[in-house]
Design a protein around this motif. Sequence first.
Motif, mmCIF file in Angstrom:
data_model
loop_
_atom_site.group_PDB
_atom_site.id
_atom_site.type_symbol
_atom_site.label_atom_id
_atom_site.label_comp_id
_atom_site.label_asym_id
_atom_site.label_seq_id
_atom_site.Cartn_x
_atom_site.Cartn_y
_atom_site.Cartn_z
ATOM 1 N N UNK A 1 -29.993 45.404 8.828
ATOM 2 C CA UNK A 1 -29.373 45.123 7.590
ATOM 3 C C UNK A 1 -28.027 45.554 7.723
ATOM 4 N N UNK A 2 -27.560 46.690 8.517
ATOM 5 C CA UNK A 2 -26.169 47.068 8.555
ATOM 6 C C UNK A 2 -25.360 46.181 9.212
ATOM 7 N N UNK A 3 -26.060 45.165 10.107
ATOM 8 C CA UNK A 3 -24.992 44.214 10.650
ATOM 9 C C UNK A 3 -25.156 42.804 10.304
ATOM 10 N N UNK A 4 -25.668 42.710 8.853
ATOM 11 C CA UNK A 4 -26.030 41.564 8.606
ATOM 12 C C UNK A 4 -25.284 40.887 7.619
ATOM 13 N N UNK A 5 -24.323 39.913 7.800
ATOM 14 C CA UNK A 5 -23.579 39.085 7.020
ATOM 15 C C UNK A 5 -22.413 40.042 6.612
ATOM 16 N N UNK A 6 -21.768 39.994 5.302
ATOM 17 C CA UNK A 6 -20.965 40.933 4.799
ATOM 18 C C UNK A 6 -21.341 41.489 3.459
ATOM 19 N N UNK A 7 -20.519 42.624 3.248
ATOM 20 C CA UNK A 7 -21.037 43.463 2.139
ATOM 21 C C UNK A 7 -20.436 42.753 0.935
ATOM 22 N N UNK A 8 -20.997 42.735 -0.130
ATOM 23 C CA UNK A 8 -20.598 42.045 -1.547
ATOM 24 C C UNK A 8 -20.427 43.065 -2.853
ATOM 25 N N UNK A 9 -21.462 44.017 -2.494
ATOM 26 C CA UNK A 9 -21.668 45.420 -3.359
ATOM 27 C C UNK A 9 -22.233 46.491 -2.611
ATOM 28 N N UNK A 10 -21.743 47.538 -2.882
ATOM 29 C CA UNK A 10 -21.881 48.910 -2.352
ATOM 30 C C UNK A 10 -21.831 50.080 -3.357
ATOM 31 N N UNK A 11 -22.754 50.480 -4.013
ATOM 32 C CA UNK A 11 -22.779 51.755 -4.727
ATOM 33 C C UNK A 11 -24.012 52.505 -4.353
ATOM 34 N N UNK A 12 -24.990 52.546 -5.340
ATOM 35 C CA UNK A 12 -26.226 53.282 -5.386
ATOM 36 C C UNK A 12 -27.061 52.165 -4.226
ATOM 37 N N UNK A 13 -27.060 50.906 -4.581
ATOM 38 C CA UNK A 13 -27.611 50.091 -3.797
ATOM 39 C C UNK A 13 -26.615 49.278 -2.906
ATOM 40 N N UNK A 14 -27.105 48.399 -1.981
ATOM 41 C CA UNK A 14 -25.964 47.677 -1.314
ATOM 42 C C UNK A 14 -26.564 46.144 -1.271
ATOM 43 N N UNK A 15 -25.584 45.272 -1.208
ATOM 44 C CA UNK A 15 -25.957 43.806 -1.382
ATOM 45 C C UNK A 15 -25.215 43.206 -0.280
ATOM 46 N N UNK A 16 -26.010 42.657 0.584
ATOM 47 C CA UNK A 16 -24.930 41.748 1.740
ATOM 48 C C UNK A 16 -25.378 40.282 1.536
#
Length: 512
Positions: free
Chosen positions: A22-37
Amino acid sequence: MIVINDKYEYLRGFVENLPLEFDDFGVVVYKARNEVRIGEVEGVRLCVKRFRKPNVFNSIIYSFFRKPKAQRAYENGLRLRELAIGTPEVVGYLICGENMIGESYLVTVESRLKRNFYEFRDGKIEGKEDIIREFARFSARIHKAGVLHKDYSPGNILFDNVDGRWEFEVVDINRMKFGSVNMKEACRNFGRLWGKRDFFDVIVKAYAEATGYDEGKCKCEIMKGREIFWRHRSTEHFITDESFSIGVIISTYNNPEWLEKTLWGYLAQTHKADEIIIADDGSSDETRKMIDKYFNLLPIKHIWHEDDGFRKTTILNKAVAEAESDYLIFTDQDLIPRNDFVSQHYRHARKGRFISGGAVKISRETSEQITRQDIVDGKIFSISWLTAHGTKRNGKMRKLWSNRLVCSLMNHLTTTKASWNGGNSSTWREYVLKANGFDTRMRYGAEDREFGQRLENSGIRGIQMRYSLPLIHLWHERPYVNDEDWKRNKAIWKETEKLRKTMTEYGIWKKK
């Protein structure tokens, strides 16, 4: 536990490996309590959400008494699409842990709709009435289908124009109600939205027409729901029925590295400034080149004059003259704002008042270590983070307390006067113009206090916000400080105080 939509069985291997990849997948579009890539797998654009590992109590709840968030979001996604309600197509979910639930992942197809309802925060969106009417009809269809999104907030409502018509989708759907939805529930479902009064006027009319509800009752319930929801959340996000433009004036001189860190802070604001004016007191070309990188990212105006010693008051006056916003925030190149900085100045703006905020100075070592991500994530406003990166703990760090209620109380209890602070203050542009701006006779030392004295002489009082509006003050030297300037400035300040002057003859417009 892993569940895959039959249509996407070929992506099972990708979903199974998410804990490792997951940490190497795509690009981060949201990161707070949860993370979206977001990224692409086998020709499909995917959106992957990693839910934060729940605490012990919630882990027990989700393990034995309630379905985990990822599972609920997946199952709700299937039900919504069966009802022909717009939401991204679900691919699958993965829940880690054996006896107790750990991290979990939800995978969907990336939505083709690229906009969300945060655009309505300032009421300036083009063609907004047509969009709002279609959204009201979309909401009516959801409610008539017996569906209630329990987090119907701006970031969870996507929209875009597709083939000439407005389409909508809902996301973050782990909290949904399926069954009958009565008028009170349906109308109060709009309470989390950020639009201004005209936004709700359009919704009320279009929603009442689509549902057959009485328009007056519909408006009453919508506004009641809005009042209930925001009563205790006004410090979390910006919300107001009033519409006025807001600008930020940042003074700078030959420190592009620190200025860039400050601009990163304005990129992360929850409420965007209408204009950001950089008042440049004669910096070299290096500063201009750095600023050029941000013209497409921020509404920047770069006001510059030649270097002829410390002339901050002169360049600030030029910036005020160029400003178009109704309300102005004044700050400096070495002061990094928290993500609610602009929204808090906006929310507390009052006629006949100015706002006085605070700052926490940090060490050179800490200043140099700060990255853009540290600012976006808000880490630099954590006392523990600052001390871990080289700044000694001190009493002034109390301004960084996270409890907003305590900070509000401290604003009232502090004996420090709410004076005009050139690094973190704001007021209406008309008041700055009536005072004729800053006194250009003054070099460094009390030039901001003299201006504030003129505001107070004309009956404009300060609002103390030093605990609720902290900035991170980056380390820097002050080679321009000297006793001669300070003595002259103090004499001008005292004269202003004694004669109760409300304007200067040496400001934006000078006497002839």
